[in-house]
Motif scaffolding. Structure first.
Motif, PDB file in Angstrom:
ATOM      1  N   GLY A  12     -52.556  43.110-124.517  1.00  0.00           N
ATOM      2  CA  GLY A  12     -52.539  44.091-125.287  1.00  0.00           C
ATOM      3  C   GLY A  12     -51.568  45.315-125.861  1.00  0.00           C
ATOM      4  N   ILE A  13     -51.195  44.118-125.704  1.00  0.00           N
ATOM      5  CA  ILE A  13     -48.840  44.421-126.088  1.00  0.00           C
ATOM      6  C   ILE A  13     -48.441  44.601-127.208  1.00  0.00           C
ATOM      7  CG2 ILE A  13     -46.871  44.653-126.106  1.00  0.00           C
ATOM      8  CD1 ILE A  13     -46.929  44.170-122.898  1.00  0.00           C
ATOM      9  N   GLY A  14     -48.513  45.589-128.240  1.00  0.00           N
ATOM     10  CA  GLY A  14     -48.142  45.300-130.446  1.00  0.00           C
ATOM     11  C   GLY A  14     -48.966  46.133-130.617  1.00  0.00           C
ATOM     12  N   ILE A  15     -49.145  46.285-132.205  1.00  0.00           N
ATOM     13  CA  ILE A  15     -49.434  46.697-133.191  1.00  0.00           C
ATOM     14  C   ILE A  15     -50.516  45.140-134.374  1.00  0.00           C
ATOM     15  CG2 ILE A  15     -49.077  47.416-135.265  1.00  0.00           C
ATOM     16  CD1 ILE A  15     -45.796  48.062-134.651  1.00  0.00           C
ATOM     17  N   GLN A  16     -51.602  46.085-134.461  1.00  0.00           N
ATOM     18  CA  GLN A  16     -52.730  45.137-134.664  1.00  0.00           C
ATOM     19  C   GLN A  16     -52.677  44.890-135.988  1.00  0.00           C
ATOM     20  OE1 GLN A  16     -57.416  45.934-133.620  1.00  0.00           O
ATOM     21  NE2 GLN A  16     -57.651  44.083-134.168  1.00  0.00           N
ATOM     22  N   ILE A  40     -53.953  36.116-131.569  1.00  0.00           N
ATOM     23  CA  ILE A  40     -52.849  35.431-131.873  1.00  0.00           C
ATOM     24  C   ILE A  40     -51.505  36.138-132.304  1.00  0.00           C
ATOM     25  CG2 ILE A  40     -53.023  35.459-134.556  1.00  0.00           C
ATOM     26  CD1 ILE A  40     -51.096  33.031-135.532  1.00  0.00           C
ATOM     27  N   ARG A  41     -50.258  36.750-131.259  1.00  0.00           N
ATOM     28  CA  ARG A  41     -49.385  37.337-131.548  1.00  0.00           C
ATOM     29  C   ARG A  41     -48.385  36.618-132.019  1.00  0.00           C
ATOM     30  NH1 ARG A  41     -48.665  40.608-125.974  1.00  0.00           N
ATOM     31  NH2 ARG A  41     -47.831  38.835-125.626  1.00  0.00           N
ATOM     32  N   ILE A  42     -47.480  37.894-133.276  1.00  0.00           N
ATOM     33  CA  ILE A  42     -46.223  37.144-133.202  1.00  0.00           C
ATOM     34  C   ILE A  42     -45.037  37.978-133.038  1.00  0.00           C
ATOM     35  CG2 ILE A  42     -44.223  36.831-135.163  1.00  0.00           C
ATOM     36  CD1 ILE A  42     -47.068  36.180-137.050  1.00  0.00           C
ATOM     37  N   SER A  44     -41.571  38.751-132.292  1.00  0.00           N
ATOM     38  CA  SER A  44     -40.438  39.169-133.276  1.00  0.00           C
ATOM     39  C   SER A  44     -39.329  39.793-132.272  1.00  0.00           C
ATOM     40  CB  SER A  44     -40.992  39.845-134.684  1.00  0.00           C
ATOM     41  OG  SER A  44     -40.827  40.436-134.470  1.00  0.00           O
ATOM     42  N   PRO A  45     -38.126  39.516-132.875  1.00  0.00           N
ATOM     43  CA  PRO A  45     -37.085  40.702-132.224  1.00  0.00           C
ATOM     44  C   PRO A  45     -37.227  41.951-131.962  1.00  0.00           C
ATOM     45  CG  PRO A  45     -35.941  39.110-132.983  1.00  0.00           C
ATOM     46  CD  PRO A  45     -38.415  38.799-133.891  1.00  0.00           C
ATOM     47  N   ILE A  46     -38.180  42.381-133.103  1.00  0.00           N
ATOM     48  CA  ILE A  46     -38.379  44.506-133.495  1.00  0.00           C
ATOM     49  C   ILE A  46     -39.940  44.450-133.140  1.00  0.00           C
ATOM     50  CG2 ILE A  46     -38.202  45.718-135.749  1.00  0.00           C
ATOM     51  CD1 ILE A  46     -37.022  43.321-137.743  1.00  0.00           C
ATOM     52  N   SER A  47     -39.732  43.334-133.176  1.00  0.00           N
ATOM     53  CA  SER A  47     -42.226  44.497-132.683  1.00  0.00           C
ATOM     54  C   SER A  47     -42.832  42.893-132.163  1.00  0.00           C
ATOM     55  CB  SER A  47     -42.095  44.773-133.508  1.00  0.00           C
ATOM     56  OG  SER A  47     -42.728  44.612-134.853  1.00  0.00           O
ATOM     57  N   LYS A  48     -43.835  43.813-131.785  1.00  0.00           N
ATOM     58  CA  LYS A  48     -45.203  42.543-131.649  1.00  0.00           C
ATOM     59  C   LYS A  48     -46.414  42.694-132.489  1.00  0.00           C
ATOM     60  CE  LYS A  48     -43.655  41.526-126.535  1.00  0.00           C
ATOM     61  NZ  LYS A  48     -44.067  41.248-125.736  1.00  0.00           N
ATOM     62  N   MET A  49     -46.743  41.924-133.560  1.00  0.00           N
ATOM     63  CA  MET A  49     -48.147  42.400-134.167  1.00  0.00           C
ATOM     64  C   MET A  49     -49.003  41.479-133.500  1.00  0.00           C
ATOM     65  SD  MET A  49     -45.185  42.529-136.294  1.00  0.00           S
ATOM     66  CE  MET A  49     -44.364  40.714-136.559  1.00  0.00           C
ATOM     67  N   TYR A  50     -50.058  41.134-133.670  1.00  0.00           N
ATOM     68  CA  TYR A  50     -51.432  40.668-133.485  1.00  0.00           C
ATOM     69  C   TYR A  50     -52.576  40.531-133.832  1.00  0.00           C
ATOM     70  CZ  TYR A  50     -53.880  44.381-130.795  1.00  0.00           C
ATOM     71  OH  TYR A  50     -54.514  45.283-130.864  1.00  0.00           O
ATOM     72  N   SER A  51     -53.374  39.912-134.247  1.00  0.00           N
ATOM     73  CA  SER A  51     -55.113  39.963-134.116  1.00  0.00           C
ATOM     74  C   SER A  51     -55.732  39.165-133.077  1.00  0.00           C
ATOM     75  CB  SER A  51     -55.164  39.473-135.732  1.00  0.00           C
ATOM     76  OG  SER A  51     -55.926  39.233-136.212  1.00  0.00           O
ATOM     77  N   VAL A  52     -57.124  39.474-133.565  1.00  0.00           N
ATOM     78  CA  VAL A  52     -57.882  39.453-132.669  1.00  0.00           C
ATOM     79  C   VAL A  52     -59.010  38.394-134.063  1.00  0.00           C
ATOM     80  CG1 VAL A  52     -60.104  39.643-131.267  1.00  0.00           C
ATOM     81  CG2 VAL A  52     -58.252  41.047-131.368  1.00  0.00           C
ATOM     82  N   CYS A  53     -58.766  36.622-133.508  1.00  0.00           N
ATOM     83  CA  CYS A  53     -59.269  35.624-134.901  1.00  0.00           C
ATOM     84  C   CYS A  53     -60.664  35.942-134.258  1.00  0.00           C
ATOM     85  CB  CYS A  53     -58.890  34.839-134.329  1.00  0.00           C
ATOM     86  SG  CYS A  53     -57.240  34.703-134.630  1.00  0.00           S
TER      87      CYS A  53
END
Length: 74
Positions: A12-16, A40-42, A44-53
């Motif tokens: 659950g960590i990251g920005i959707q 899927i989550r990316i 990156s060194p700055i943040s984590k971004m994810y999407s529920v597919c």
């Protein structure tokens, strides 16, 4: 870019973000796949971004990753 597959539950960590945004930004960090939940989550060194597919989006993600001819690590 690196791809990591997880068989564990998504933490659950990251920005959707929308799937389309993630597909356009695969080069921003490590691609993390949570296959059981089709997430899927990316990471990156700055943040984590994810999407529920959904099923169709997941197939598109897999096709895109295969086209990129990236290394897979379990």
């Amino acid at each position: 870019m690196e791809i990591v597959k997880y068989s564990t539950s998504f933490d659950g960590i990251g920005i959707q973000r929308p799937v389309k945004w993630l597909l356009n930004n695969l080069d921003r960090g490590t691609v993390e796949l949570f296959e059981n939940e089709r997430i899927i989550r990316i990471n990156s060194p700055i943040s984590k971004m994810y999407s529920v597919c959904n099923e169709k989006e997941w197939r598109v993600v897999m096709e895109k990753l295969n086209q990129c001819n990236l290394d897979w690590r379990n």
